[in-house]
Write a protein that holds these residues in place. Structure first.
Motif, short mmCIF file in Angstrom:
data_model
loop_
_atom_site.label_atom_id
_atom_site.label_comp_id
_atom_site.label_asym_id
_atom_site.label_seq_id
_atom_site.Cartn_x
_atom_site.Cartn_y
_atom_site.Cartn_z
N THR A 99 0.82 -1.21 0.00
CA THR A 99 0.00 0.00 0.00
C THR A 99 0.86 1.26 0.00
O THR A 99 0.38 2.34 -0.34
CB THR A 99 -0.97 0.02 1.20
N ASN A 104 -2.43 5.06 -5.30
CA ASN A 104 -3.84 5.17 -4.92
C ASN A 104 -4.32 4.03 -4.02
O ASN A 104 -5.50 3.66 -4.05
CB ASN A 104 -4.73 5.21 -6.18
N SER A 105 -3.43 3.49 -3.21
CA SER A 105 -3.82 2.37 -2.36
C SER A 105 -3.58 2.62 -0.88
O SER A 105 -3.91 1.76 -0.04
CB SER A 105 -3.07 1.10 -2.78
N ASN A 108 -5.78 1.29 2.37
CA ASN A 108 -6.71 0.24 1.96
C ASN A 108 -6.35 -1.14 2.52
O ASN A 108 -7.02 -2.12 2.21
CB ASN A 108 -6.77 0.15 0.43
N THR A 559 -3.93 -5.00 -8.53
CA THR A 559 -3.95 -3.54 -8.53
C THR A 559 -5.35 -3.01 -8.25
O THR A 559 -5.54 -2.13 -7.41
CB THR A 559 -3.47 -3.00 -9.89
N CYS A 560 -6.32 -3.57 -8.95
CA CYS A 560 -7.71 -3.15 -8.78
C CYS A 560 -8.16 -3.36 -7.34
O CYS A 560 -8.81 -2.50 -6.75
CB CYS A 560 -8.59 -3.93 -9.74
N GLN A 563 -6.36 -1.00 -4.79
CA GLN A 563 -6.84 0.38 -4.92
C GLN A 563 -8.33 0.50 -4.56
O GLN A 563 -8.88 1.59 -4.60
CB GLN A 563 -6.61 0.88 -6.35
N ASN A 564 -8.94 -0.63 -4.22
CA ASN A 564 -10.36 -0.64 -3.83
C ASN A 564 -11.24 0.00 -4.90
O ASN A 564 -12.14 0.79 -4.61
CB ASN A 564 -10.56 0.06 -2.48
N MET A 565 -10.97 -0.37 -6.15
CA MET A 565 -11.74 0.17 -7.27
C MET A 565 -12.98 -0.68 -7.52
O MET A 565 -12.98 -1.89 -7.25
CB MET A 565 -10.89 0.17 -8.55
#
Length: 591
Positions: A99, A104-105, A108, A559-560, A563-565
């Motif tokens: 992280t 962007n992580s 998370n 990655t997704c 990043q909690n996308m």
């Protein structure tokens, strides 16, 4: 090996293999003596942390396809001491480290670890519930339903493949395929003005839900009267019903009588590998629902934009040009999604959480073929031992006396001919991009080999500009602004799904016990693709990309997740893709 250890081992494989396709700050080297003695592993994957510590992940198998296998014991080297530890401890250390590295992580890690633990616990629960059943499934041919409910581990390149965020344990038991879940469908009757009822231009069935309703529900006097009055049967997933009933629009429809609640029907339905798609052998259609549930990378709401693409596919394949493709590839069939239905609010806006898709059902009671989704075929045996592809190869070897290596190559050649060739030609000569990942490909097996392939889930379908030139005039819904007329991005997505997600996993599954080398199967794949390119297809671009590029794009599930996308709402789907070495091009260099 007990159930907890099995769950952790499978989870570790998915977690690490997902990570190490997207993050390359690691090395594979000889194991320290202590690790080699304690685990029997000659190689370890090693990671250096920012605090100076090192992680050692002993490898029981080093895979060219990235589908490594790991020991159940891992090691932390700190302050000169090498200490054994477990998967979840190593995962927590790694996630905290990552992280700070992945964009962007930050912050998370707690959410990520909760989802990982949920997945581990679900796998353990499912293995315990299905142990005897799995032994039976892996011992003899299976039907479509058994195969759909036999995917116990899930996506083998995802950090938490069986995470079900929104289910409690009772929900998980009833609605998950790996728990052999089954349930009855919930039915409403709706006035036509409350419903969006869209179908493909060429689809001849005006009221597909009526056909399904009559197969599913014993007629009552109330239902019969309302049907005669013009009400439309509207199916609802029983778990999703709770969310719909909280919607003020639905509440008002029920209050004023525009929507009538008939309750549950009598006949069982079964969740398939995707969970929100359900199957019943008595029904002419399968159904796919919006579910207010997070699975892997996204909340599983259908959208109007994507379900319209199923209608497009149907109409495209009804054109004379695409009919030519179907005639030339009789071993391949698209399972169409020619209609969808949804409730709408008084202003005409679709309630996305109510969308239900009509999917054709080739696997009704009269169909006895052994039809197995590729993800189940290629998964590691949940209880240990040979996977399903290997079992087919071994049965053929025992029947004929031929070597396992020879039959392994023959099985792969049949897979290429039955499944890969039609999909590649659809792109190259017809401009149709079918997103053929492991859960979207079903192989019909006969005498131990693939005989036919089915493609499903048409919402991920796109078209090249060449394809748009072929069908744009004949298919009214096919428009440039729809977002699925693709340039080079189309090749990236198509190649990821068919090659990296599906075919590379088939290679890893066949070669899991070294009956044949992965490198040799990759070389067979390259020769196969080159033979298609040599026929001078209309569009060489995707074949050139696969055969000539040293690196190709891979979808970053880790990655997704980190990043909690919500992947479904990402403005740029390729933002989570990363470049990996292309083994198809690499074998040419070695040759």
């Amino acid at each position: 090996m007990d159930l907890r250890e099995l769950s952790l081992r499978h989870s570790a494989s998915c977690f690490f293999n997902s990570l190490f396709r997207e993050w390359f700050d690691y090395a594979i080297q000889s194991s320290p003596n202590q690790i080699a003695i304690e685990t029997g592993c000659k190689e370890s994957l090693t990671v250096k942390l920012t605090n100076g510590d090192e992680l050692y992940l002993p490898l029981t198998r080093n895979s060219l396809m990235g589908r490594h296998q790991y020991s159940s014991t891992f090691y932390v080297h700190s302050a000169g001491i090498l200490k054994a530890t477990d998967f979840l401890t190593v995962a927590e250390v790694l996630v905290k480290h990552l992280t700070a590295v992945f964009p962007n992580s930050t912050g998370n890690d707690a959410v990520f670890m909760d989802r990982l633990k949920n997945s581990v616990e679900n796998i353990e629960l499912a293995l315990g519930h299905r142990k005897a059943d799995l032994q039976s499934i892996y011992a003899r041919p299976m039907n479509f339903q058994q195969a759909e409910q036999g995917l116990m581990i899930g996506h083998n390149f995802h950090p938490y493949p069986k995470m079900r965020e929104g289910f409690d344990e009772a929900d998980y038991r009833q609605y998950s395929p790996e728990m052999a879940g089954q349930f009855t469908l919930h039915w409403f009757l709706a006035k036509p003005e409350t419903v969006v009822n869209e179908k493909a231009q060429k689809f001849q069935i005006e009221q597909w839900t009526l056909d399904a309703f009559l197969k599913d529900y014993s007629s009552s006097a109330v239902a019969t009267a309302k049907l005669k009055a013009g009400y439309i049967p509207f199916p609802v997933h029983p778990w999703q019903k709770q969310h719909l009933l909280k919607n003020p629009v639905v509440q008002n429809y029920l209050k004023e009588g525009s929507l009538l609640d008939l309750g549950a029907a009598e006949k069982p339905w079964f969740p398939t590998t995707s969970l929100r798609s359900i199957y019943a052998s008595h029904s002419p259609f399968m159904m796919k629902f919006s579910l207010t549930l997070r699975l892997t990378n996204s909340i599983r709401h259908l959208t109007a934009v994507e379900v319209v693409r199923g209608l497009q596919v149907y109409d495209v394949f009804m054109t004379s040009k695409a009919q030519e493709f179907s005639r030339k590839q009789p071993q391949f069939q698209v399972v169409f999604e020619p209609a969808f239905m949804a409730l709408k609010d008084p202003s005409g806006e679709i309630l996305t959480e109510s969308i239900v898709v009509c999917r054709e059902n080739p696997f009704t009671e009269s169909n006895r073929e052994e039809a197995v989704v590729l993800s189940t075929l290629a998964q590691d045996n949940p209880l240990g031992g040979e996977n399903l592809i290997q079992k087919s190869i071994r049965k053929e070897s025992e029947k004929t006396g031929r070597p396992l290596s020879e039959i392994s190559e023959q099985w792969f050649a049949r897979y290429l001919e039955v499944a890969v060739k039609p999909l590649v030609l659809a792109q190259a000569n017809y401009g149709i991009l079918l997103g053929a990942h492991q859960q979207n490909l079903i192989l019909s097996l006969k005498a131990n080999f693939p005989e036919k392939a089915y493609f499903r889930d048409c919402q991920g379908t796109g078209y090249s500009h060449f394809g748009f030139s072929l069908y744009g005039k004949d298919v009214a819904s096919l428009k440039m602004e729809n977002g699925n007329i693709l340039d080079d991005k189309g090749n990236i997505l198509f190649a990821y799904y068919l090659m990296i997600n599906s075919t590379f996993n088939v290679i890893a599954a066949i070669a899991a016990d070294h009956w044949v080398r992965e490198e040799d199967l990759v070389r067979d794949l390259r020769k196969f693709l080159m033979s298609i390119r040599d026929t001078n297809p209309q569009d060489h671009s995707c074949l050139n990309y696969l055969l000539d590029q040293a690196e190709i794009w891979h979808k970053g599930n880790f990655t997704c997740s980190l990043q909690n996308m919500n992947e479904n709402t990402a403005t740029n789907p390729l933002s989570i893709y990363n470049l990996i070495k292309n083994p198809i091009a690499a074998v040419a260099v070695k040759a």
